[in-house]
Design an enzyme around this catalytic site. Sequence first.
Site, PDB file in Angstrom:
ATOM      1  N   ASP A  11      -1.299  -8.176 -68.546  1.00 48.77           N
ATOM      2  CA  ASP A  11      -1.200  -7.105 -67.545  1.00 48.77           C
ATOM      3  C   ASP A  11      -0.867  -7.682 -66.166  1.00 48.77           C
ATOM      4  O   ASP A  11      -0.718  -8.900 -66.006  1.00 48.77           O
ATOM      5  CB  ASP A  11      -2.548  -6.349 -67.523  1.00 48.77           C
ATOM      6  CG  ASP A  11      -2.386  -4.867 -67.278  1.00 48.77           C
ATOM      7  OD1 ASP A  11      -1.433  -4.475 -66.591  1.00 48.77           O
ATOM      8  OD2 ASP A  11      -3.235  -4.097 -67.768  1.00 48.77           O
ATOM      9  N   ASP A  33       1.461   3.707 -66.588  1.00 50.85           N
ATOM     10  CA  ASP A  33       0.770   4.101 -67.827  1.00 50.85           C
ATOM     11  C   ASP A  33       1.123   5.513 -68.290  1.00 50.85           C
ATOM     12  O   ASP A  33       1.230   6.447 -67.486  1.00 50.85           O
ATOM     13  CB  ASP A  33      -0.749   4.055 -67.612  1.00 50.85           C
ATOM     14  CG  ASP A  33      -1.242   2.625 -67.468  1.00 50.85           C
ATOM     15  OD1 ASP A  33      -0.417   1.704 -67.420  1.00 50.85           O
ATOM     16  OD2 ASP A  33      -2.469   2.444 -67.395  1.00 50.85           O
TER      17      ASP A  33
HETATM   18  C1  GLA Z   1      -3.280  -1.171 -67.228  1.00 55.24           C
HETATM   19  C2  GLA Z   1      -2.303  -1.162 -68.396  1.00 55.24           C
HETATM   20  C3  GLA Z   1      -2.856  -0.300 -69.505  1.00 55.24           C
HETATM   21  C4  GLA Z   1      -4.210  -0.836 -69.948  1.00 55.24           C
HETATM   22  C5  GLA Z   1      -5.158  -0.910 -68.753  1.00 55.24           C
HETATM   23  C6  GLA Z   1      -6.438  -1.642 -69.110  1.00 55.24           C
HETATM   24  O1  GLA Z   1      -3.402   0.081 -66.637  1.00 55.24           O
HETATM   25  O2  GLA Z   1      -1.049  -0.706 -67.983  1.00 55.24           O
HETATM   26  O3  GLA Z   1      -1.984  -0.243 -70.599  1.00 55.24           O
HETATM   27  O4  GLA Z   1      -4.040  -2.107 -70.522  1.00 55.24           O
HETATM   28  O5  GLA Z   1      -4.561  -1.613 -67.668  1.00 55.24           O
HETATM   29  O6  GLA Z   1      -7.302  -1.794 -68.030  1.00 55.24           O
END
Ligand code: GLA
Length: 457
Positions: A148, A203
């Site tokens: 990430d 997301d």
């Molecule tokens: C980010 C990523 C998500 C997930 C969250 C976990 O937002 O884009 O897909 O992995 O972190 O905290």
Amino acid sequence: MKKYMFLVVAAFVFTSANAQKFDQLAKTPPMGWNSWNKFGCNVSETLIMQMADEMVSNGMKDAGYDYIVIDDCWQIDRDENGEIVPDKERFPHGMKYVADYVHSLGLKFGIYSSAGAVTCQRRPGGFGHEYQDARTYARYGVDYLKYDWCGSTTQNAQSSYTNMRNALFTAGRPIVFSICEWGSSKPWEWAGEVGHLWRTTGDISDNWNSMIDIFNKQRELARYAGPGGWNDPDMLEVGNGGMTNEEYKTHFSLWCMLASPLMAGNDLQKMTPENREILLNKELIAIDQDSLGRQATCYRDNGDYQIWVKTLSNNEKAICLLNSSDEKKSVLVDFALLAQIRSFGRRFGGFPPAGGPGGAPGAPGAAVPGGAQGGAGRPASAGLPAAQGAQGVSARTPGAGGMPAGGPGGQPRMAPLTLDNYRVRDLWEHKDLTLKETSMYVDMPPHSVKVYRFIRK
Ligand code: GLA
């Protein structure tokens, strides 16, 4: 002793300098399950093992899903040696135990961290510990790392992810490297050398607007996708309850057209027959997993009615009609025309210049003003009128349906393929169409798709 140290350091520097991504992985888009969309931080050894069991017993493994990925919150601290520490309450037997169990079922094991100092849930990130973590992951038996971008502050994305790629390569265990940088620094432009998939947006949420907005952002990215490196529009929400069944079918179909990674994100123990029908649609999965690795391109765009095409191996193709409007539509589909079009991908140097051949937005014939107004019960002229269709096709497909004559790769010219060369199969109805005419009206509910495979006779 000094000499020995020198050799170790030299070997390390040499390996890092020659590091690359593991290039035999993810030849087709990775498929599996990830904990985040449904369970967030509520992960545990029991949950992960149950999901792995379920993936085998419900037929998903047989359908091609094989990665079980634990997202954020498995980790809680670093010890005095800087070693990452799993949450002992949630993972009492440690991560290798879970990995071994997942492997014993014939599945693969994935884990999560972040390129910054902390993860998005403020757990310890990988920054400054890349080589140490890569060795730890190799020891656990990790097969897939989602990395990430939280906690990254002023870091440069390309060099941070390259550093982790080098660390993974040096650790020596082949691991699919999933770059989760949300598209901020246009990873599609550099990540092909670094990872096997790269997130292209923020997301996804479990609703229609979020899903279709992410889909719309993939349009210009087709040329960056191919075997070993995929655009990642985020994980699936199918089965999480925020969309209708029709919308989930659309979500899944669009992801398959995009040659996206297919990471289910639902509770596999609570699948309805409708969820199952979607996630286990093998004919759609075959579109996603086609060995040519082409991402679909938009052939026509009439706003809320679009036609997408994904060229498949053996000169087959998938065509997806999308009604993204809130109204039902009746569209006139010209199958003879669709038999001739194809998508453009990496092998062809990507999108042709705007206005040139290829069905890029703005290409001649790509959008017909006044077509497909839709509206309940009102037939819309969604197939191209014959004259425009012919013009559009000849403009965008030299040697229509085949390879461009003398084109990139030097493929020989092939005879143009027409509807006579194909049978057309509806991939949600699971049956071949009986076409009395080459054009046919197709009814489309709001937020729905039709996906056809043109199969060579
Ligand atoms: C980010 C990523 C998500 C997930 C969250 C976990 O937002 O884009 O897909 O992995 O972190 O905290």
